[in-house]
Design an enzyme around this catalytic site. Structure first.
Site, PDB file in Angstrom:
ATOM      1  N   GLU A  69      36.037  48.980 -48.949  1.00 45.99           N
ATOM      2  CA  GLU A  69      35.815  48.514 -49.716  1.00 45.99           C
ATOM      3  C   GLU A  69      34.107  49.763 -50.051  1.00 45.99           C
ATOM      4  O   GLU A  69      33.446  50.387 -48.937  1.00 45.99           O
ATOM      5  CB  GLU A  69      34.707  47.139 -49.158  1.00 45.99           C
ATOM      6  CG  GLU A  69      33.652  46.866 -49.851  1.00 45.99           C
ATOM      7  CD  GLU A  69      34.474  46.445 -51.544  1.00 45.99           C
ATOM      8  OE1 GLU A  69      35.567  45.789 -51.471  1.00 45.99           O
ATOM      9  OE2 GLU A  69      33.360  46.624 -52.065  1.00 45.99           O
ATOM     10  N   CYS A 128      42.402  54.261 -53.116  1.00 49.52           N
ATOM     11  CA  CYS A 128      41.718  53.148 -53.308  1.00 49.52           C
ATOM     12  C   CYS A 128      40.101  53.176 -52.824  1.00 49.52           C
ATOM     13  O   CYS A 128      39.598  54.207 -54.243  1.00 49.52           O
ATOM     14  CB  CYS A 128      42.312  51.953 -52.354  1.00 49.52           C
ATOM     15  SG  CYS A 128      42.530  50.376 -53.305  1.00 49.52           S
ATOM     16  N   ILE A 157      46.281  46.580 -53.673  1.00 45.98           N
ATOM     17  CA  ILE A 157      44.534  45.661 -52.928  1.00 45.98           C
ATOM     18  C   ILE A 157      43.655  46.088 -53.807  1.00 45.98           C
ATOM     19  O   ILE A 157      42.438  46.591 -53.364  1.00 45.98           O
ATOM     20  CB  ILE A 157      44.860  46.028 -51.617  1.00 45.98           C
ATOM     21  CG1 ILE A 157      46.062  46.061 -51.074  1.00 45.98           C
ATOM     22  CG2 ILE A 157      44.293  44.493 -51.381  1.00 45.98           C
ATOM     23  CD1 ILE A 157      45.618  46.318 -49.330  1.00 45.98           C
ATOM     24  N   ARG A 158      43.137  44.376 -54.624  1.00 44.82           N
ATOM     25  CA  ARG A 158      41.907  45.026 -55.653  1.00 44.82           C
ATOM     26  C   ARG A 158      41.649  46.410 -55.743  1.00 44.82           C
ATOM     27  O   ARG A 158      40.277  47.009 -56.089  1.00 44.82           O
ATOM     28  CB  ARG A 158      40.761  44.536 -55.231  1.00 44.82           C
ATOM     29  CG  ARG A 158      41.084  42.995 -54.524  1.00 44.82           C
ATOM     30  CD  ARG A 158      40.252  41.915 -53.799  1.00 44.82           C
ATOM     31  NE  ARG A 158      38.687  41.928 -54.363  1.00 44.82           N
ATOM     32  CZ  ARG A 158      38.263  41.894 -55.491  1.00 44.82           C
ATOM     33  NH1 ARG A 158      38.863  41.262 -56.117  1.00 44.82           N
ATOM     34  NH2 ARG A 158      37.282  42.039 -55.354  1.00 44.82           N
ATOM     35  N   HIS A 212      47.577  52.079 -51.445  1.00 41.47           N
ATOM     36  CA  HIS A 212      47.296  53.070 -50.265  1.00 41.47           C
ATOM     37  C   HIS A 212      48.663  53.485 -49.264  1.00 41.47           C
ATOM     38  O   HIS A 212      49.208  53.065 -48.876  1.00 41.47           O
ATOM     39  CB  HIS A 212      46.981  51.336 -49.472  1.00 41.47           C
ATOM     40  CG  HIS A 212      45.820  50.779 -49.604  1.00 41.47           C
ATOM     41  ND1 HIS A 212      44.593  51.065 -49.023  1.00 41.47           N
ATOM     42  CD2 HIS A 212      45.058  49.661 -50.579  1.00 41.47           C
ATOM     43  CE1 HIS A 212      43.257  50.702 -49.449  1.00 41.47           C
ATOM     44  NE2 HIS A 212      43.799  49.638 -50.280  1.00 41.47           N
ATOM     45  N   GLU A 214      49.124  54.815 -46.906  1.00 44.03           N
ATOM     46  CA  GLU A 214      48.006  54.267 -45.354  1.00 44.03           C
ATOM     47  C   GLU A 214      49.293  53.390 -45.131  1.00 44.03           C
ATOM     48  O   GLU A 214      50.058  53.344 -43.874  1.00 44.03           O
ATOM     49  CB  GLU A 214      47.612  55.461 -44.592  1.00 44.03           C
ATOM     50  CG  GLU A 214      46.127  53.812 -45.277  1.00 44.03           C
ATOM     51  CD  GLU A 214      46.002  54.452 -46.422  1.00 44.03           C
ATOM     52  OE1 GLU A 214      46.926  54.591 -47.768  1.00 44.03           O
ATOM     53  OE2 GLU A 214      45.370  53.114 -47.350  1.00 44.03           O
TER      54      GLU A 214
END
Ligand code: GLN
Length: 208
Positions: free
Chosen positions: A58, A89, A146-147, A188, A190
């Protein structure tokens, strides 16, 4: 070039910004590649690192923690020094020059000349997985979004290494970009255990 040809003569010390997010997954990938991951939580952790990974998570929280930990200044200096970096991200958001739809107090560090829109993929495609062709890689990369941040603008010096097709007017958008020694991905790698962008990061560390 094969992996063996790229393997540096001595293990690289690679910082992983460890304030929040998927730190463990990046550490595991770096260990597998024979690098020495260093979890970076305070200014004293950055001594001697030769590259830095900024994980997914985040970006607003990381931005806040960068300020409170005193690492914000260190990161500014590392960017100014041209330290090789990989941001995935939320890490991409932190490294971009400009953030659209961010929190007003959110900081980004301008390591790569991109404007990115936080959570910009829209409701229907907010989270998805796909296989991507990435320039310079023989096999497709499995990409978990993811977002994710949506790239709105790329500077002239930015190389686009992979793109996705989005519905409607959004069109084709960059999702892996590089400029100098900095690599960013909207997704991502990873999480899928893919170390090929990390491998490129190690390759971007000069000298032995
Ligand atoms: N939406 C998150 C942010 O703004 C990024 C999501 C992620 O890293 N998976 O930081």
């Amino acid at each position: 070039m094969t992996v063996a040809e790229r393997t540096p003569a001595r293990p690289r010390r690679v910082g992983v910004l460890a304030l929040q997010g998927d730190v463990r997954e990046h550490v595991a990938v770096l260990q597998r590649l024979g690098a020495v991951p260093v979890e970076v939580r305070s200014p004293s952790d950055v001594a001697g690192i030769e590259a830095l990974v900024l994980p997914g998570g985040e970006s607003t929280t990381m931005s806040m923690l960068l300020d409170s930990s005193g690492l914000s200044r260190e990161l500014e200096e590392m960017v100014a020094d041209g330290l090789p970096m990989l941001g995935t991200c939320a890490g991409m958001i932190l490294l971009a020059r400009e953030v659209v739809d961010g929190r007003p107090d959110q900081r980004s560090y301008g390591a790569i000349d991109l404007a990115v829109r936080r959570n910009g993929f829209g409701r229907q495609v907010a989270s998805f997985e796909t296989d991507l062709d990435v320039k310079g890689l023989d096999e497709p990369m499995h990409a978990v979004f993811i977002r994710a941040p949506l790239v709105e603008r790329t500077g002239v010096g930015v190389e686009v290494l992979a793109e996705v097709d989005l519905p409607g007017e959004q069109g084709r958008r960059p999702v892996v970009c590089a400029e100098g020694g900095v690599i960013v991905s909207s997704f991502h790698p990873e999480l899928a255990g893919d170390g090929r962008l990390h491998e490129q990061l190690l390759f971007n560390v000069e000298g032995d």
